[in-house]
Design an enzyme around this catalytic site. Structure first.
Site, mmCIF file in Angstrom:
data_model
loop_
_atom_site.group_PDB
_atom_site.id
_atom_site.type_symbol
_atom_site.label_atom_id
_atom_site.label_comp_id
_atom_site.label_asym_id
_atom_site.label_seq_id
_atom_site.Cartn_x
_atom_site.Cartn_y
_atom_site.Cartn_z
ATOM 1 N N ASP A 29 0.782 -1.466 -0.138
ATOM 2 C CA ASP A 29 -0.406 0.301 0.241
ATOM 3 C C ASP A 29 0.707 1.313 -0.279
ATOM 4 O O ASP A 29 2.104 1.543 0.250
ATOM 5 C CB ASP A 29 -0.697 0.017 1.340
ATOM 6 N N ASP A 190 0.809 4.246 -19.892
ATOM 7 C CA ASP A 190 0.352 2.370 -20.572
ATOM 8 C C ASP A 190 0.207 2.565 -22.342
ATOM 9 O O ASP A 190 -0.719 3.071 -22.063
ATOM 10 C CB ASP A 190 -0.629 2.216 -19.767
ATOM 11 N N GLU A 244 4.478 3.900 -22.325
ATOM 12 C CA GLU A 244 5.101 2.357 -22.685
ATOM 13 C C GLU A 244 4.920 1.889 -24.276
ATOM 14 O O GLU A 244 3.713 2.107 -25.050
ATOM 15 C CB GLU A 244 3.903 1.271 -21.743
#
Length: 501
Positions: A29, A190, A244
């Protein structure tokens, strides 16, 4: 004029679920990350990249985002995130966050509306599917209750956005502003080459990641990144973005990092290169002649860890090559992206039991593909406890750790001069010192069979990828080596940094 901070930065990727668990539920976390920031500062990195921590059903480990402006309770609160950014900045660390613009979660309010027929054009619905396949195995289309089909290049729980709808553009610009206003220093994007699909969604013969295809690398995407760059440049402090981008053409990367687009793009050719001096030299040459600012990466949350990739059947060879590969990579001009745990010499965990695996790649392929869980096993921090210090005592982690992690933990390696952790610390400190004096340009030197020698000013890097020892090039001293170097001889699977003047 000083170069931008990101040009030569060492960025450490944190897969949040597997880094450190402060809440004691077996899942990493944001408070766990915050507690370990001093460890990262002492390691010698310049920035951290956080994988998605947004509200999500976790169908793909958080890359299925249900709310782009929040924090999933599994990972903490927005206040936890803001405290993490504050502490990181106090320690001199930059913070990058993942943004996932190709697809949302099927639980995102927009997609729930789309299933009811409201705002359906924000996604890609069609009356008939084409022949596209999901990168996670199986068809890339799922039928909705009313008979139409929606596109998902990944899991069915990850419907693709329709980037030809201006609402999508506006939404993501606002999402970027939300996090920039909270102090983030940049974004990892992404599937950066995948936002647009060809008009009409035609069938394809080959779905490989290509420079331009009906699926990947559409030229329309560059207008998106010009808008994003303008937004980033409007904020103080050299905010940045790294994409990416998977492609079959190194020159195509340069299209994403033009002066008015992204600052960087990941160099996956380096990650994919075999343990070969010829392969390494080709990637270096191709990279330095095509992109203005290079990036280098050996492992990440989607690929087999490089210690295992390089090791064939011998883990000792894999670790030796991993250390040598790091030294070679750190000697190259540009920025470096490290993946959590590589500084501990962690291998890929290849024997996870099927019932423990959570990657949709494994599930959708019915176990034919192992998936990516093996590189995502939670980190070992101590030699004791049910999770080797990842969670509270007695709490098992969300993926089981192998017994080998008992000896590879961070506490046991700290202050051990022979450990991989201490080797990383020395290498990063030496690189930081050398960065003040070595030029960006690289020069190749004559190299023996199986080896690769290059120089940047007074620094020479020598790497022996062969099976026989080789003589080092002329030098004044050995600054650092990945293994023992004696009498001017470089053993196999070893790299050395040499001072030449």
């Amino acid at each position: 004029m000083d170069s931008p901070w990101w040009r030569d930065a060492v960025v450490y990727e944190i897969y949040v679920r597997s880094f450190a668990d402060a809440s004691g539920d077996g899942v990493g976390d944001l408070p766990g990350v915050r507690e370990r920031l001093p460890y990262l500062r002492s390691l010698g990195v310049d920035a951290v990249w956080l994988t998605p921590f947004y509200p999500s059903p976790m169908a793909d480990g958080g890359y299925d985002v249900a709310d782009y402006r929040g924090v999933d309770p599994l990972f903490g609160t927005l206040a936890d995130f803001e405290a993490l950014v504050h502490d990181a900045h106090e320690l001199g660390l930059k913070v990058l966050v993942d943004v996932v613009p190709n697809h949302s979660s099927s639980e995102h309010p927009w997609f729930r509306d789309a299933l009811r027929g409201v705002g359906r054009d924000r996604y890609l619905f069609r009356d008939r599917p084409n022949n596209w396949q999901s990168t996670f195995s199986g068809p890339a289309w799922t039928q909705s209750a009313d008979g139409q089909w929606y596109l998902h290049l990944f899991a069915p729980e990850q419907p693709d956005f329709n980037w030809r709808n201006p609402e999508v553009h506006a939404e993501f610009l606002d999402i970027l502003r939300f996090w920039l206003d909270r102090g983030v220093d940049g974004f990892r994007i992404d599937v950066a080459m995948g936002l647009y699909k060809a008009e009409g969604l035609p069938d394809v013969e080959d779905q490989a990641f290509a420079s331009v295809s009906p699926i990947w690398g559409r030229p329309e995407v560059h207008a998106v990144y010009r808008d994003w760059r303008a937004l980033l440049d409007s904020y103080p402090g050299e905010r940045m973005a790294v994409g990416e981008v998977w492609t079959d053409d190194p020159a195509d990367l340069a299209l994403y990092v033009r002066p008015d687009e992204l600052h960087q793009s990941f160099n996956f050719s380096w990650l994919q290169a075999p343990w070969s001096p010829a392969a390494f030299r080709k990637v270096i040459d191709d990279t330095l002649k095509t992109v203005p600012f290079a990036t280098w990466v050996l492992s990440n949350h989607d690929v087999v860890r490089h210690r295992t990739r390089y090791g064939t059947d011998d883990p000792g060879t894999g670790l030796a090559r991993a250390r040598a590969g790091l030294l070679m990579m750190l000697a190259l001009p540009g920025s470096v992206y490290l993946y959590q745990g590589e500084e501990l010499g962690l291998p890929e965990v290849t024997d996870l039991p099927p019932e423990s695996r959570q990657d949709p790649v494994f599930k959708r392929s019915k176990g034919e593909l192992p998936g990516r869980d093996g590189c995502r096993v939670p980190l070992p921090w101590t030699p004791d406890g049910a999770s080797y210090g990842f969670s509270a005592d007695g709490v098992a982690p969300w993926l089981p750790q192998p017994d080998e992690f008992r000896t590879l933990n961070a506490r046991s390696q700290a202050d051990d001069p022979g450990s991989t952790l201490e080797f990383y610390r020395r290498a990063l400190a030496c690189r930081r010192e050398l960065a003040r004096s070595v030029p960006y340009a690289l020069e190749w030197l004559e190299s023996p069979q199986g080896a690769l020698f290059f120089s940047r000013g007074s620094l020479t890097c020598a790497v022996n990828c062969g099976s026989d020892p080789v003589l080092l090039p002329p030098h004044e001293s050995v600054l650092l080596s990945s293994g023992p170097v004696e009498d001017g001889v470089l053993p196999p699977d070893t790299a050395a940094w040499l001072r030449t003047s």
